[in-house]
Design an enzyme around this catalytic site. Structure first.
Site, short mmCIF file in Angstrom:
data_model
loop_
_atom_site.label_atom_id
_atom_site.label_comp_id
_atom_site.label_asym_id
_atom_site.label_seq_id
_atom_site.Cartn_x
_atom_site.Cartn_y
_atom_site.Cartn_z
N MET A 3 14.34 34.85 -11.80
CA MET A 3 15.17 34.79 -13.00
C MET A 3 15.97 36.07 -13.20
SD MET A 3 16.39 33.10 -15.46
CE MET A 3 15.34 31.65 -15.64
N CYS B 240 8.06 29.10 -18.25
CA CYS B 240 8.46 29.62 -19.57
C CYS B 240 8.71 28.48 -20.56
CB CYS B 240 9.71 30.49 -19.45
SG CYS B 240 11.15 29.64 -18.78
N ASN B 241 8.99 27.28 -20.05
CA ASN B 241 9.30 26.15 -20.94
C ASN B 241 8.15 25.19 -21.15
OD1 ASN B 241 11.91 26.91 -21.50
ND2 ASN B 241 12.79 25.76 -19.80
N GLN C 247 8.93 25.76 -8.89
CA GLN C 247 7.75 26.07 -9.69
C GLN C 247 6.71 24.96 -9.58
OE1 GLN C 247 9.99 26.54 -13.31
NE2 GLN C 247 9.81 28.77 -13.28
N GLY D 216 11.94 39.29 -10.35
CA GLY D 216 11.72 37.92 -9.89
C GLY D 216 13.00 37.12 -9.80
#
Length: 428
Positions: A198, A56-57, A125, A196
């Site tokens: 998060m 996401c970042n 990740q 998930g």
């Protein structure tokens, strides 16, 4: 081979751009195939190595290639893959060669480049990205070594510093924001979209506030039900969202969908049904799960992953001493990696020298066999072979000395002198 990292992240690009160049995990392997095919036609020394990290970042390409213009080629490929103009993407891209690429990888895995300082999710990740690259056959000597050292550095940083201590996570930040909207979360109904890691973290934090109701909506019903059961909640199918969104005061969404889960029209109907009661929404997905226009609706408080950044950063200042310790560890490991990389650069030269010397040896051996076959004296054959092989082996250095300028000759004399001083006859 040149090491290179190119990418965009939360420092260089807003979520609106990051979501356009994001890669779902299942798309990484075929994407790497296309990237390597493109670069293979431009490379001269061998197949390029590549890995894609997409969260996401950030979206980052880690490459090892002998392409002379890897930055331009990578940007063009990344933009083209996502149907964008390279000129639109380029201003947001960072390109980090050699030691900068290694330093960046070490910092990312250690949580120093994350929006949440010291967070641990990025390491998992990155490991997933490396597995995808390995499955695609895109890893080789250089990237394998880089990532193995990256994981070792991350482990060392977490074990010996307090970088991750008392970090404010995205999940905790979401709770803090919700508490600014509502007096107490214990009176609110909370909906989680997705199941998930998060969402699990967010559910843990919100469940600690004892909400009035906790519901999970997930594409896979069994997984959603299992997560809801952990927090004494219940699950609903995604198909029920449009009809039931108005029931919830807090919505937290983080799925891997490439298209929005909640559109403007559905949210307009939910707002109308709520009769001006506020609704708090956190969209942690990239690409986003909630259409951005939803933020313009009255009584809707929509926050993206970037919006949570300011709250997260509030707790970072107190850990700067630990960050300095981590940076010192990383700098030492970068220097060690670069020493390894420098040593690898001479491998092709050494391999070529061995190949050339072996070709000379085979030619002289073949000539000696012919001399022995016609009955020549074995001692004379050995003497002739040794003399001829010696002359051929020193021909290159002698030729270089004779043709060198005076400045170059002095350097060659010093280098060759050192080489032959250490070349001692065998005692066996």
């Amino acid at each position: 081979m040149q090491l290179l990292t190119i990418g965009i992240n939360h420092h260089t690009a807003p979520v609106a751009l990051r979501e356009r160049v994001a890669f779902p995990l299942e798309a990484i392997e075929p994407a790497l195939g296309g990237l390597r095919t493109l670069w293979a036609g431009r490379a001269s020394l061998g197949a390029p190595e590549a890995a894609i990290l997409s969260t996401c970042n950030r979206t980052e390409l880690y490459c090892a290639t002998d392409d002379r213009a890897p930055r331009e080629a990578a940007i063009e490929w990344l933009a083209g893959y996502h149907g964008m103009d390279a000129a639109e993407l380029a201003p947001h891209v960072y390109a980090l060669p050699q030691s900068e690429a290694a330093r960046h990888a070490f910092r990312v895995a250690s949580g120093l480049d994350s929006m949440v300082l010291g967070e641990t999710q990025i390491l998992g990740q990155m490991k997933s990205a490396v597995r995808a690259a390995s499955d695609a056959g895109a890893l080789g000597t250089y990237l394998n070594q880089l990532f193995q050292r990256t994981f070792a550095v991350a482990k060392e940083v977490r074990a010996t510093t307090a970088v991750g201590a008392q970090s404010v996570s995205m999940a905790a930040a979401a709770v803090r924001l919700a508490q600014r909207i509502f007096d107490t979360i214990s009176n609110q109904r909370v909906l989680f979209i997705g199941a998930g890691e998060m969402i699990e973290l967010c559910a843990t934090h919100f469940a600690a506030q004892s909400p009035r109701e906790l519901v999970v909506a997930n594409r896979t019903a069994e997984r959603g039900a299992k997560l809801a059961e952990r927090f004494r909640g219940h699950s609903i199918p995604l198909s029920e969202l449009p009809a039931r969104m108005h029931e919830f005061d807090i919505i937290v969404s983080c799925t891997a969908s490439t298209l929005p889960i909640i559109g403007l029209g559905a949210m307009e109907r939910a707002v109308k049904a709520r009769r001006r009661r506020p609704i708090f929404i956190v969209d942690l997905a990239v690409p986003r799960d909630i259409e951005p226009e939803v933020a313009k609706l009255p009584d809707v408080f929509l926050y993206t992953v970037d919006d949570l950044g300011a709250i997260v950063r509030e707790g970072n200042a107190s850990r700067q001493a630990a960050v300095a310790e981590a940076e010192a560890i990383i700098e030492t490991r970068v220097q060690q990696f670069m020493q390894w990389l420098d040593a690898r650069s001479v491998v092709p030269v050494i391999r070529h020298m061995h190949t050339q010397a072996d070709a000379l040896r085979r030619a002289e051996l073949e000539r000696a066999h012919k001399m022995l076959a016609r009955g020549d004296d074995p001692a004379a054959v050995l003497e002739a072979m040794s003399l001829s092989l010696t002359n051929k082996l020193i021909h290159g250095p002698t030729h270089a000395l004779n043709r060198a300028s005076s400045d170059d000759r002095a350097t060659l004399v010093e280098l060759l002198g050192g080489v032959y001083r250490h070349a001692k006859p065998s005692e066996h």
